[in-house]
Design an enzyme around this catalytic site. Structure first.
Site, mmCIF file in Angstrom:
data_model
loop_
_atom_site.group_PDB
_atom_site.id
_atom_site.type_symbol
_atom_site.label_atom_id
_atom_site.label_comp_id
_atom_site.label_asym_id
_atom_site.label_seq_id
_atom_site.Cartn_x
_atom_site.Cartn_y
_atom_site.Cartn_z
ATOM 1 N N PHE A 10 1.217 3.931 7.913
ATOM 2 C CA PHE A 10 2.580 4.061 7.636
ATOM 3 C C PHE A 10 2.974 5.345 6.869
ATOM 4 C CE2 PHE A 10 6.401 3.289 5.251
ATOM 5 C CZ PHE A 10 7.183 2.996 6.479
ATOM 6 N N ILE A 11 2.597 5.721 5.747
ATOM 7 C CA ILE A 11 2.634 6.895 5.178
ATOM 8 C C ILE A 11 2.233 8.229 5.877
ATOM 9 C CG2 ILE A 11 2.438 8.111 3.160
ATOM 10 C CD1 ILE A 11 2.523 5.428 1.594
ATOM 11 N N ASN A 31 -9.713 6.111 10.183
ATOM 12 C CA ASN A 31 -10.811 5.224 10.940
ATOM 13 C C ASN A 31 -10.199 4.142 11.322
ATOM 14 O OD1 ASN A 31 -10.087 3.507 8.645
ATOM 15 N ND2 ASN A 31 -12.008 3.575 7.472
ATOM 16 N N ASP A 57 -14.559 7.945 9.521
ATOM 17 C CA ASP A 57 -14.175 7.398 8.050
ATOM 18 C C ASP A 57 -14.592 8.477 7.017
ATOM 19 O OD1 ASP A 57 -14.769 6.287 5.478
ATOM 20 O OD2 ASP A 57 -15.363 4.331 6.391
ATOM 21 N N ILE A 58 -13.640 8.860 6.133
ATOM 22 C CA ILE A 58 -13.836 10.227 5.728
ATOM 23 C C ILE A 58 -14.863 10.278 4.593
ATOM 24 C CG2 ILE A 58 -11.493 11.207 6.116
ATOM 25 C CD1 ILE A 58 -10.921 10.472 3.381
ATOM 26 N N GLY A 81 -6.601 5.041 2.369
ATOM 27 C CA GLY A 81 -7.208 4.190 1.241
ATOM 28 C C GLY A 81 -6.643 2.895 1.231
ATOM 29 N N TYR A 148 -7.472 -2.436 -7.571
ATOM 30 C CA TYR A 148 -6.667 -1.198 -6.862
ATOM 31 C C TYR A 148 -6.091 -0.398 -7.826
ATOM 32 C CZ TYR A 148 -2.920 1.202 -4.957
ATOM 33 O OH TYR A 148 -1.961 2.127 -4.323
ATOM 34 N N ASN A 178 6.585 1.148 -3.230
ATOM 35 C CA ASN A 178 7.238 0.302 -2.263
ATOM 36 C C ASN A 178 7.699 1.040 -1.347
ATOM 37 O OD1 ASN A 178 6.285 -1.924 -3.803
ATOM 38 N ND2 ASN A 178 8.163 -2.113 -4.963
#
Length: 193
Positions: A10-11, A31, A57-58, A81, A148, A178
């Site tokens: 999303f970001i 990934n 996958d980093i 992440g 997290y 958010n």
């Protein structure tokens, strides 16, 4: 060229789109654990441009090194992440492995290739349970019992320690909260009917 890790999330996808709208070249690595190739198609549709994408996958440092060698990367925006507070309680090892190992691999690859410009997207959750008044120098609440949050705190500490060893690093850590919404035509991001 700017490399966007987690660039189909999303970001990351919104950042990539904004960069392209401002004339920047981007390359996306992801990934696809929390994203789909449909997002890449939507980015290309909206921008009208080809968007270079590498599925990796980093945490795989040799594969990431190859991306840096193949493309003329000048800076990295790290958005990859795991991000669920609730899920992290159920899968703590996955969160530590993903979030902490990602930054370790990324910093090693950047160091190896001489790229020293990084924007890391973190979370306001790093403060744990704090007051509503937050400042950059406010100490983290390390006793906050959430994998997290702890993984994000560790990640920021690793970045800080790395920057202290080499004055050429240009690093910004942005703490977000958010994030929601969609592209103006609803083609990218959340669609709420």
């Amino acid at each position: 060229m700017i490399l966007v890790t987690g660039g189909l999330g999303f970001i990351g996808s919104h950042i990539a789109l904004s960069l392209m709208a401002h004339g920047q070249e981007v390359i996306i690595v992801d990934n696809l654990s929390n994203a789909t190739l449909q997002t890449l198609e939507r980015l290309e549709y909206i921008s009208g441009m080809y968007v270079p994408f590498v599925k990796i996958d980093i945490r795989n440092t040799p594969a990431l090194n190859k991306v840096f060698e193949q493309y003329s990367v000048e800076a990295v925006i790290h958005t990859a992440g795991f991000k669920s507070i609730e899920e992290s309680v159920l899968k703590p090892l996955e969160y530590y492995n993903d979030n902490v190992s990602c930054i370790m691999s990324l910093l090693r690859a950047m160091q190896r290739t001489g790229i020293r410009t990084l924007i890391h997207l973190s979370s306001l959750a790093v403060y744990g349970q704090s007051s509503l008044i937050l400042t950059e120098d406010l100490p983290f609440n390390y006793s906050y019992p959430n994998p997290y949050v702890k993984s994000q705190q560790m990640t920021e500490e690793i970045i800080r320690d790395t920057a202290l060893t080499d004055s050429e690093w240009k690093i910004a850590i942005l703490r977000l909260c958010n994030i929601a919404g969609a592209f103006e035509h609803g083609v990218l991001g959340e669609f709420v009917a």
